[in-house]
Scaffold this active site. Structure first.
Site, PDB file in Angstrom:
ATOM      1  N   SER A   1       0.851  -1.188   0.000  1.00 26.05           N
ATOM      2  CA  SER A   1       0.000   0.000   0.000  1.00 26.05           C
ATOM      3  C   SER A   1       0.886   1.237   0.000  1.00 26.05           C
ATOM      4  O   SER A   1       2.049   1.161  -0.399  1.00 26.05           O
ATOM      5  CB  SER A   1      -0.930  -0.021   1.221  1.00 26.05           C
ATOM      6  OG  SER A   1      -1.906   0.974   1.108  1.00 26.05           O
ATOM      7  N   ASN A   2       0.377   2.377   0.433  1.00 29.98           N
ATOM      8  CA  ASN A   2       1.191   3.588   0.542  1.00 29.98           C
ATOM      9  C   ASN A   2       0.691   4.399   1.732  1.00 29.98           C
ATOM     10  O   ASN A   2      -0.298   4.034   2.362  1.00 29.98           O
ATOM     11  CB  ASN A   2       1.147   4.394  -0.762  1.00 29.98           C
ATOM     12  CG  ASN A   2      -0.266   4.823  -1.097  1.00 29.98           C
ATOM     13  OD1 ASN A   2      -0.855   5.632  -0.409  1.00 29.98           O
ATOM     14  ND2 ASN A   2      -0.834   4.236  -2.156  1.00 29.98           N
TER      15      ASN A   2
END
Ligand code: CTP
Length: 206
Positions: A21-22
């Site tokens: 993810s981020n």
């Protein structure tokens, strides 16, 4: 005006417990939803997993993966007048999601990654008379890259910002039109930038 907003990160799972993810907090997208509600728009929020409460009064759709964000937004877009794509979408996913949990092998492992769907580009292909505003997060050649994204994804406008915006309370953005001209520069708290953007759009896009 009924406006769709994408916000937050998406997640792509390697197995049942691990994901890519981020660090997107969702703050910019949620601030846009709150600002739209304030000026009387009907707001539809499609959000990846974040630590924020959806603004009271919006229609809320929670998603996890890029594929889910794509299918929710494609279903919802036909009943909207426009979309603002503030989500920090995960661009790659593992080619295969393993059922269960990948065990340690004592050595390095290799993951084969493939590109996810481009949600904004797909909205751009079906937009007809609806307006489409993208975001561009650029570390280098910001204006050229942002304009290239605007064109590739068939946006009417693109909001250029910098990776510093990720997770921050404030933002500094440039609003770029399809001729590559800078319409506006706004700097401030994300709530202030969101208010400027929605006010600008309500004057120009109605
Ligand atoms: N976007 C999207 N779906 C993706 C990737 C991006 O909808 N799979 C949208 C974002 O919400 C944003 C715009 O496209 O509105 C640009 O996102 P950005 O991360 O700046 O660029 P990418 O297209 O992902 O390209 P790159 O990562 O190579 O800069």
């Amino acid at each position: 005006m009924r406006v769709l907003v994408t916000a937050g990160p998406t997640r792509e799972y390697l197995d049942d417990v691990r994901y890519l993810s981020n660090a997107s907090s969702g703050k910019m997208g949620y601030a846009i939803v709150a600002a739209g509600l304030k000026i009387g728009w009907d707001m539809v929020l499609v959000s990846g997993p974040v630590d924020l409460q959806p603004p009271v009064g919006c229609e809320f759709h929670s998603v996890m993966t890029t594929g889910e964000m794509r299918s929710e937004t494609m279903n919802l877009f036909p009943d909207c007048d426009g979309v603002i794509a503030a989500a920090a979408v995960c661009d790659y996913k593992p080619k295969e999601r393993i059922t269960g949990k990948i065990s340690k092998t004592g050595g390095a492992i290799q993951l084969e990654m493939i590109e996810t769907d481009d949600v904004l580009a797909e909205l751009g292909t079906v937009k007809e008379n609806r307006w489409v505003v993208g975001f561009a997060l650029e570390a280098q050649n910001p204006r050229e890259n942002a304009l290239q994204k605007l064109r590739k994804k068939n946006c009417d406008l693109i909001v250029l910002n910098h990776p510093d915006a990720i997770g921050s309370q404030s933002n500094s953005v440039e609003l770029i039109n399809s001729d590559g001209e800078t319409e506006e520069h706004w700097t401030g708290a994300k709530s202030e930038v969101a208010a400027e953007l929605t006010n600008w759009l309500s004057k120009r896009m109605s």
